[in-house]
Design an enzyme around this catalytic site. Sequence first.
Site, short mmCIF file in Angstrom:
data_model
loop_
_atom_site.label_atom_id
_atom_site.label_comp_id
_atom_site.label_asym_id
_atom_site.label_seq_id
_atom_site.Cartn_x
_atom_site.Cartn_y
_atom_site.Cartn_z
N HIS A 155 0.11 11.22 -28.18
CA HIS A 155 -0.29 9.88 -27.71
C HIS A 155 -0.97 9.10 -28.84
CE1 HIS A 155 -0.14 11.26 -23.24
NE2 HIS A 155 1.04 10.92 -23.72
N HIS A 179 8.02 8.47 -27.82
CA HIS A 179 7.24 9.54 -27.19
C HIS A 179 7.72 10.95 -27.59
CE1 HIS A 179 4.66 11.41 -24.22
NE2 HIS A 179 5.70 12.07 -23.76
N ARG A 214 0.81 -1.24 0.00
CA ARG A 214 0.00 0.00 0.00
C ARG A 214 0.83 1.28 0.00
NH1 ARG A 214 -3.20 -3.15 3.50
NH2 ARG A 214 -4.95 -3.99 2.32
N GLU A 243 10.32 17.74 -25.25
CA GLU A 243 9.62 18.21 -24.04
C GLU A 243 10.17 19.57 -23.61
OE1 GLU A 243 7.02 16.75 -23.00
OE2 GLU A 243 7.18 14.59 -23.36
N ASN A 303 0.18 19.25 -21.26
CA ASN A 303 -0.17 18.31 -22.32
C ASN A 303 -0.15 18.96 -23.70
OD1 ASN A 303 -0.52 16.04 -20.70
ND2 ASN A 303 -2.50 16.81 -20.03
N GLU A 352 -4.05 17.66 -11.58
CA GLU A 352 -4.52 17.95 -12.93
C GLU A 352 -6.03 18.13 -13.01
OE1 GLU A 352 -2.33 16.09 -16.10
OE2 GLU A 352 -4.06 16.17 -17.40
N LYS A 385 7.88 23.18 -15.32
CA LYS A 385 6.96 22.11 -14.92
C LYS A 385 6.55 22.23 -13.45
CE LYS A 385 5.69 17.36 -15.09
NZ LYS A 385 5.77 16.08 -15.75
N ARG A 424 -2.76 22.20 -14.90
CA ARG A 424 -1.72 21.23 -15.23
C ARG A 424 -1.89 20.68 -16.65
NH1 ARG A 424 1.14 16.48 -11.56
NH2 ARG A 424 2.37 15.65 -13.27
N HIS A 441 0.30 16.85 -26.68
CA HIS A 441 0.24 15.45 -26.24
C HIS A 441 -1.02 14.69 -26.65
CE1 HIS A 441 3.88 16.37 -24.19
NE2 HIS A 441 3.95 15.21 -23.60
N LYS A 471 3.31 11.88 -11.41
CA LYS A 471 2.40 11.01 -12.17
C LYS A 471 3.11 9.69 -12.43
CE LYS A 471 -0.42 13.95 -15.17
NZ LYS A 471 -0.71 14.20 -16.59
N1 NAD Z 1 4.84 10.70 -15.79
C1 NAD Z 1 5.03 11.75 -16.56
O1 NAD Z 1 4.70 12.87 -16.20
C2 NAD Z 1 5.68 11.54 -17.90
C3 NAD Z 1 6.09 12.67 -18.63
C4 NAD Z 1 6.76 12.45 -19.85
C5 NAD Z 1 7.00 11.18 -20.31
N2 NAD Z 1 6.57 10.11 -19.56
C6 NAD Z 1 6.83 8.76 -20.03
O2 NAD Z 1 8.24 8.57 -20.19
C7 NAD Z 1 8.46 7.54 -21.14
C8 NAD Z 1 9.56 7.94 -22.09
O3 NAD Z 1 10.74 8.18 -21.33
P1 NAD Z 1 12.18 7.87 -21.94
O4 NAD Z 1 12.29 8.50 -23.27
O5 NAD Z 1 13.16 8.21 -20.91
O6 NAD Z 1 12.11 6.31 -22.22
P2 NAD Z 1 12.95 5.10 -21.62
O7 NAD Z 1 12.87 5.08 -20.16
O8 NAD Z 1 12.51 3.88 -22.35
O9 NAD Z 1 14.44 5.48 -22.05
C9 NAD Z 1 14.79 5.56 -23.42
C10 NAD Z 1 15.94 4.60 -23.76
O10 NAD Z 1 17.15 5.11 -23.23
C11 NAD Z 1 17.79 4.13 -22.41
N3 NAD Z 1 18.53 4.90 -21.42
C12 NAD Z 1 18.05 5.59 -20.35
N4 NAD Z 1 19.03 6.27 -19.76
C13 NAD Z 1 20.17 6.02 -20.44
C14 NAD Z 1 21.51 6.45 -20.32
N5 NAD Z 1 21.89 7.32 -19.37
N6 NAD Z 1 22.41 5.98 -21.21
C15 NAD Z 1 22.04 5.14 -22.21
N7 NAD Z 1 20.79 4.72 -22.38
C16 NAD Z 1 19.86 5.15 -21.50
C17 NAD Z 1 16.67 3.25 -21.91
O11 NAD Z 1 17.13 1.96 -21.57
C18 NAD Z 1 15.77 3.20 -23.15
O12 NAD Z 1 16.27 2.26 -24.08
C19 NAD Z 1 7.12 7.31 -21.84
O13 NAD Z 1 6.57 6.10 -21.39
C20 NAD Z 1 6.26 8.47 -21.40
O14 NAD Z 1 4.89 8.15 -21.34
C21 NAD Z 1 5.93 10.28 -18.38
#
Ligand code: NAD
Length: 363
Positions: A248, A260, A119, A183, A241, A233, A223, A237, A244, A141
């Site tokens: 998406h 993304h 929990r 972003e 988006n 949100e 942010k 907030r 976005h 989030k």
């Molecule tokens: N919660 C939120 O507010 C929010 C906001 C924006 C994006 N997101 C989410 O984030 C995700 C995308 O994030 P992302 O682009 O970081 O994806 P990811 O976590 O898959 O990382 C991208 C790639 O880079 C690699 N990687 C990460 N750090 C590294 C490093 N230092 N050196 C070498 N490789 C590395 C990972 O293994 C992966 O292959 C999506 O799922 C999206 O929905 C969430």
Amino acid sequence: LAAQKEDRALIVNEDLAYPIAIGHDLYGEIVAFARRAGSVVIVSDANEHVTRIARSIGRPLRARVVAFDLGERRKRLTTIERVLESLLEEGVDRRTTLVGVGGGVASDLFGLAAALYMRGIPYAHVATSLVSMVDAAIGGKTGVNLRGGKNLAGVFSDPRAVFCDASALKTLPVRSLREGLAEIVKAAILAGEEFFTRLERLAEEPFARWPWERVIAEAVRVKTAIVADDRLELGRRELLNLGHTFAHAFERASSYRIAHGAAVALGLRAAGLLALRLGRFDKTSHARVVALIRSLGLPLRTTIPVEVILNAMAADKKKRDGRLRFVLPNAIGDVEFGVECGRSDIVAALGRLRELPTASSPR
Ligand SMILES: NC(=O)c1ccc[n+]([C@@H]2O[C@H](COP(=O)([O-])OP(=O)(O)OC[C@H]3O[C@@H](n4cnc5c(N)ncnc54)[C@H](O)[C@@H]3O)[C@@H](O)[C@H]2O)c1
């Protein structure tokens, strides 16, 4: 983390209830945080560069690192179950702090696992991708994808701390770096002329010369200021988006082959095109956004059929009473949320996305 150290650009977030540390080689700070937290367990993306970072944190703490194969396609409830079972096997109890290491998939997924395990146990994230540093790890989030769409299951759950170590960017593939830049462009459109112009100038420099901590800190501030006003949100907030609703849909319509950040870049162009069509945005500002996206090496065009994108949009969770609502720019630094518009305008904006903007029509 108590003080602001300008020399290492280490900042302490003033808007939210938890510190966000930004700098280079933050191992000392992360280890000190973990020691204060007491017992910790480290969970990491299994990527070799990311696990190296996780092990460097784990070694002085004598904490085990449990690595999981991640990636967008594994951002699913089945992976959450695997993480939760592993925590139980590791003997993690309610007082243990979970330290997650990785990009945005890791922060969304491990953050949710921490919120669910027994929990809820404390969580901290070490962000290793640019997307996670400027966006995913900030704001509380967490979530996973369902078959029907992105991030459709999750909870709001604040971390105890977030660490953005710009040194990690050295091993990040340039494609992933660009995704984070999408972003950052979004943050600059929200922030206004000063940040946007700085990005335009930086876009002329090679990435190796960028003052990353400063750029990350600036995007993070955009942010946190918005999230602090509307953590759950319920209103403002939604500004975050921008681009976005489209993004998406592009991700989903391409079965996540469009990443993304790339989808966000396309989404920012689409939002600009829609705003132009509705007479809310001016051509010059839109052309600047397009030029910035292009100079950062991000995509501007998709050949996914308009109908397919519209179907993918139907699953958007920002819909209200069955109507799609958009976040649209009025100007750089002036963005509005909750804009409803007719299907024909959306179709027309999406139609333009099939072509690259040309010199004669930079849209
Ligand atoms: N919660 C939120 O507010 C929010 C906001 C924006 C994006 N997101 C989410 O984030 C995700 C995308 O994030 P992302 O682009 O970081 O994806 P990811 O976590 O898959 O990382 C991208 C790639 O880079 C690699 N990687 C990460 N750090 C590294 C490093 N230092 N050196 C070498 N490789 C590395 C990972 O293994 C992966 O292959 C999506 O799922 C999206 O929905 C969430």
